[in-house]
Scaffold this motif. Sequence first.
Motif, PDB file in Angstrom:
ATOM      1  N   PRO A   1      -1.907  46.240   8.913  1.00  0.00           N
ATOM      2  CA  PRO A   1      -2.405  46.457   7.774  1.00  0.00           C
ATOM      3  C   PRO A   1      -3.443  45.863   7.991  1.00  0.00           C
ATOM      4  CG  PRO A   1      -0.448  44.570   9.076  1.00  0.00           C
ATOM      5  CD  PRO A   1      -0.895  45.454   9.985  1.00  0.00           C
ATOM      6  N   ASN A   2      -4.202  46.319   6.440  1.00  0.00           N
ATOM      7  CA  ASN A   2      -5.813  46.612   6.815  1.00  0.00           C
ATOM      8  C   ASN A   2      -6.059  45.770   4.946  1.00  0.00           C
ATOM      9  OD1 ASN A   2      -4.998  48.586   4.365  1.00  0.00           O
ATOM     10  ND2 ASN A   2      -5.835  50.025   6.096  1.00  0.00           N
ATOM     11  N   LEU A   3      -4.856  44.886   4.484  1.00  0.00           N
ATOM     12  CA  LEU A   3      -5.067  44.769   3.220  1.00  0.00           C
ATOM     13  C   LEU A   3      -4.315  42.687   3.698  1.00  0.00           C
ATOM     14  CD1 LEU A   3      -5.812  45.257  -0.129  1.00  0.00           C
ATOM     15  CD2 LEU A   3      -3.804  43.744   0.270  1.00  0.00           C
ATOM     16  N   TYR A   4      -4.574  41.820   2.822  1.00  0.00           N
ATOM     17  CA  TYR A   4      -4.144  40.596   3.016  1.00  0.00           C
ATOM     18  C   TYR A   4      -3.648  40.010   1.889  1.00  0.00           C
ATOM     19  CZ  TYR A   4      -3.698  40.936   7.727  1.00  0.00           C
ATOM     20  OH  TYR A   4      -3.260  41.500   9.227  1.00  0.00           O
ATOM     21  N   VAL A   5      -3.075  39.178   1.056  1.00  0.00           N
ATOM     22  CA  VAL A   5      -2.406  39.276  -0.261  1.00  0.00           C
ATOM     23  C   VAL A   5      -2.517  37.387   0.600  1.00  0.00           C
ATOM     24  CG1 VAL A   5      -1.667  38.831  -2.053  1.00  0.00           C
ATOM     25  CG2 VAL A   5      -1.816  40.393  -1.271  1.00  0.00           C
ATOM     26  N   ARG A   6      -3.534  36.340   0.145  1.00  0.00           N
ATOM     27  CA  ARG A   6      -3.998  35.257   0.434  1.00  0.00           C
ATOM     28  C   ARG A   6      -2.567  35.351  -0.702  1.00  0.00           C
ATOM     29  NH1 ARG A   6      -8.692  32.672  -0.379  1.00  0.00           N
ATOM     30  NH2 ARG A   6      -9.075  34.275  -1.617  1.00  0.00           N
ATOM     31  N   LEU A   7      -1.844  33.546   0.032  1.00  0.00           N
ATOM     32  CA  LEU A   7      -0.758  32.931  -0.777  1.00  0.00           C
ATOM     33  C   LEU A   7      -0.361  31.148  -0.662  1.00  0.00           C
ATOM     34  CD1 LEU A   7       2.636  35.209  -0.230  1.00  0.00           C
ATOM     35  CD2 LEU A   7       1.048  35.846  -1.925  1.00  0.00           C
ATOM     36  N   GLU A   8      -0.011  30.901  -2.135  1.00  0.00           N
ATOM     37  CA  GLU A   8       0.857  29.301  -2.206  1.00  0.00           C
ATOM     38  C   GLU A   8       1.867  29.608  -1.829  1.00  0.00           C
ATOM     39  OE1 GLU A   8      -2.364  27.123  -2.237  1.00  0.00           O
ATOM     40  OE2 GLU A   8      -3.280  28.988  -2.490  1.00  0.00           O
ATOM     41  N   GLU A   9       2.181  28.186  -1.583  1.00  0.00           N
ATOM     42  CA  GLU A   9       3.482  28.108  -0.960  1.00  0.00           C
ATOM     43  C   GLU A   9       4.631  28.011  -1.835  1.00  0.00           C
ATOM     44  OE1 GLU A   9       6.213  24.369   1.428  1.00  0.00           O
ATOM     45  OE2 GLU A   9       4.015  23.416   0.055  1.00  0.00           O
ATOM     46  N   ARG A  10       4.322  27.791  -2.930  1.00  0.00           N
ATOM     47  CA  ARG A  10       4.985  27.834  -4.458  1.00  0.00           C
ATOM     48  C   ARG A  10       5.243  29.688  -4.277  1.00  0.00           C
ATOM     49  NH1 ARG A  10      -0.086  27.097  -6.284  1.00  0.00           N
ATOM     50  NH2 ARG A  10      -0.800  28.795  -7.939  1.00  0.00           N
ATOM     51  N   HIS A  11       4.492  30.166  -4.184  1.00  0.00           N
ATOM     52  CA  HIS A  11       4.575  32.981  -4.282  1.00  0.00           C
ATOM     53  C   HIS A  11       5.468  32.277  -2.926  1.00  0.00           C
ATOM     54  CE1 HIS A  11       0.018  32.340  -4.930  1.00  0.00           C
ATOM     55  NE2 HIS A  11       1.087  31.880  -6.305  1.00  0.00           N
ATOM     56  N   VAL A  12       5.835  31.898  -1.949  1.00  0.00           N
ATOM     57  CA  VAL A  12       6.384  32.051  -1.104  1.00  0.00           C
ATOM     58  C   VAL A  12       7.819  31.720  -1.410  1.00  0.00           C
ATOM     59  CG1 VAL A  12       6.519  31.542   1.232  1.00  0.00           C
ATOM     60  CG2 VAL A  12       4.244  32.140   0.652  1.00  0.00           C
ATOM     61  N   ALA A  13       7.878  30.196  -1.323  1.00  0.00           N
ATOM     62  CA  ALA A  13       9.274  29.552  -2.359  1.00  0.00           C
ATOM     63  C   ALA A  13       9.935  30.221  -3.320  1.00  0.00           C
ATOM     64  CB  ALA A  13       8.485  28.094  -2.248  1.00  0.00           C
ATOM     65  N   ARG A  14       9.084  30.858  -4.253  1.00  0.00           N
ATOM     66  CA  ARG A  14       9.819  32.184  -5.367  1.00  0.00           C
ATOM     67  C   ARG A  14      10.646  32.878  -4.447  1.00  0.00           C
ATOM     68  NH1 ARG A  14       8.731  32.155 -10.714  1.00  0.00           N
ATOM     69  NH2 ARG A  14       8.243  30.100  -9.976  1.00  0.00           N
TER      70      ARG A  14
END
Length: 228
Positions: free
Chosen positions: A168-181
């Motif tokens: 990986p050379n690009l990471y998308v930061r996520l909130e808990e709600r995104h992962v829960a969805r």
Amino acid sequence: MDSIGPSAEPGGLLGLANARVLCVAAHADDEVLGCGATLARACEEGAEVRVLLPVRRSEVRSTANGELHLNQFVAAVRMLGAEPVVPADMIPEHRAESDTMALHAVIEPEVIWSDVILTHWHGDAHQTHRAVARCVEIATRPFRRRRHVLQYEVPSSTDQTFRNTFAPNLYVRLEERHVARKAEAMALYTTEQAPGRNPRSILRWAEFRGEQIGARFAESFVIARAFI
């Protein structure tokens, strides 16, 4: 040759917000496993998001559950906030690798529509994943049309190669709600649950990728094409 207009080069390196984002997935559930939380974030930030399923599964198990899988796909994509796209001329899976021209013809119209494309890692173990990635590669040759292209990882394919070269050379930061969805969407695929491919695994992997960049959660990608 279709024109390369401003919409093909949204602001910034990735430009998810307010962009036209296309996810191309070989199988129903790949979109959730590969980038479901990123799609949820993109929808939340105002992107117009479509998920294209260009291939119709051919193996006996999937043929028997074909309608169920499609219904699950539609429900899962909508849960993420995106629009499911199931073409009338889906390519049978046993032809996907050998008939590049036909598969490309299904994928290209959605590529033309998009600004940013998320699709499979070209080195995946699954041959249909590789076929889809190849067609996206052809459809986004920069001399013809410039699109950002990011490749995602899918458990049980990206990590099952003889040489796992996904870096990986690009990471998308996520909130808990995104992962829960994302986990909720995966739970809809009742016939596809397996180790590494269930809601609990999704949470653990998002935490792992987040730890790599000092965040709580993330999804990771390889940049295949990007224009700034």
